[in-house]
Write an enzyme that holds these catalytic residues in place. Structure first.
Site, short mmCIF file in Angstrom:
data_model
loop_
_atom_site.label_atom_id
_atom_site.label_comp_id
_atom_site.label_asym_id
_atom_site.label_seq_id
_atom_site.Cartn_x
_atom_site.Cartn_y
_atom_site.Cartn_z
N HIS A 54 45.21 86.69 16.40
CA HIS A 54 45.93 87.94 16.57
C HIS A 54 46.18 88.18 18.05
O HIS A 54 45.62 87.50 18.91
CB HIS A 54 45.15 89.11 15.96
CG HIS A 54 43.77 89.29 16.50
ND1 HIS A 54 43.54 89.82 17.73
CD2 HIS A 54 42.56 88.99 15.99
CE1 HIS A 54 42.24 89.85 17.95
NE2 HIS A 54 41.62 89.34 16.91
P1 TYD Z 1 38.71 90.83 14.15
O1 TYD Z 1 39.02 91.51 15.45
O2 TYD Z 1 39.86 90.39 13.31
O3 TYD Z 1 37.74 89.59 14.43
P2 TYD Z 1 38.03 88.16 15.09
O4 TYD Z 1 39.15 88.32 16.04
O5 TYD Z 1 36.74 87.82 15.75
O6 TYD Z 1 38.31 87.18 14.01
O7 TYD Z 1 37.75 91.78 13.33
C1 TYD Z 1 37.11 91.35 12.15
C2 TYD Z 1 36.82 92.58 11.32
O8 TYD Z 1 35.91 93.44 12.01
C3 TYD Z 1 38.05 93.40 11.01
O9 TYD Z 1 37.92 93.88 9.69
C4 TYD Z 1 37.97 94.56 11.97
C5 TYD Z 1 36.48 94.73 12.19
N1 TYD Z 1 36.13 95.20 13.54
C6 TYD Z 1 35.56 96.45 13.72
O10 TYD Z 1 35.33 97.19 12.76
N2 TYD Z 1 35.21 96.85 14.97
C7 TYD Z 1 35.43 96.08 16.06
O11 TYD Z 1 35.11 96.48 17.21
C8 TYD Z 1 36.04 94.79 15.87
C9 TYD Z 1 36.33 93.88 17.03
C10 TYD Z 1 36.37 94.40 14.60
#
Ligand code: TYD
Length: 136
Positions: A54
């Site tokens: 993303h």
């Molecule tokens: P995501 O940012 O997509 O993780 P990565 O980039 O590491 O794969 O986040 C994964 C999940 O966690 C998504 O459902 C959003 C949630 N999340 C939070 O609730 N709080 C946060 O601070 C972050 C970064 C993610």
């Protein structure tokens, strides 16, 4: 948004060393190039798993391998770079408007992320085509 992968930088953090080991301190606006509003970390990442995938509209990140190693792919829609992180005193500053993928996690890797903004899903660009439109 015109940001480019060339604005993302590898930051060598100071290491305070003595016979009892090492210590690295992180300070807003000193070695972290923004004010940290949130900290999170990735751990127990299964072999072969990919994180990220993303972009962010406004949020900047400072990404570190506190333990183990992984690769960060950064892409501004035109240029791409791969940064291998494997030391707890080296960080990658990812500016806003950059697509990122985290891959090749070693067993036991811990990825620390310092973020410049509070969590909000509104800031995410989770579709690469939408990301490219955002960039133009
Ligand atoms: P995501 O940012 O997509 O993780 P990565 O980039 O590491 O794969 O986040 C994964 C999940 O966690 C998504 O459902 C959003 C949630 N999340 C939070 O609730 N709080 C946060 O601070 C972050 C970064 C993610």
């Amino acid at each position: 948004m015109k940001s480019s992968v060339y604005e993302c930088s590898i930051v060598h953090l100071p290491k305070i060393h003595n016979e009892a080991g090492n210590l690295t301190a992180l300070d807003n606006q000193v070695n972290i190039p923004f004010d940290v509003k949130r900290v999170y970390y990735l751990y127990d990442v299964p072999g072969g798993a990919e994180r990220g995938g993303h972009g962010h509209k406004n949020l900047q990140q400072f990404i570190m391998a506190l333990s183990g190693s992984f690769d960060v792919l950064i892409d501004d829609g035109i240029n791409k770079k791969v940064v291998h992180l494997d030391r707890p005193y080296i960080g990658l500053h990812v500016v806003a408007g950059i697509w990122r993928e985290l891959i090749n996690f070693s067993s036991g890797a811990i990825c620390l992320v310092l973020a410049s903004e509070k969590y909000t899903e509104e800031d995410y660009l989770r579709d690469f085509e939408a990301f490219k439109i955002f960039k133009h």
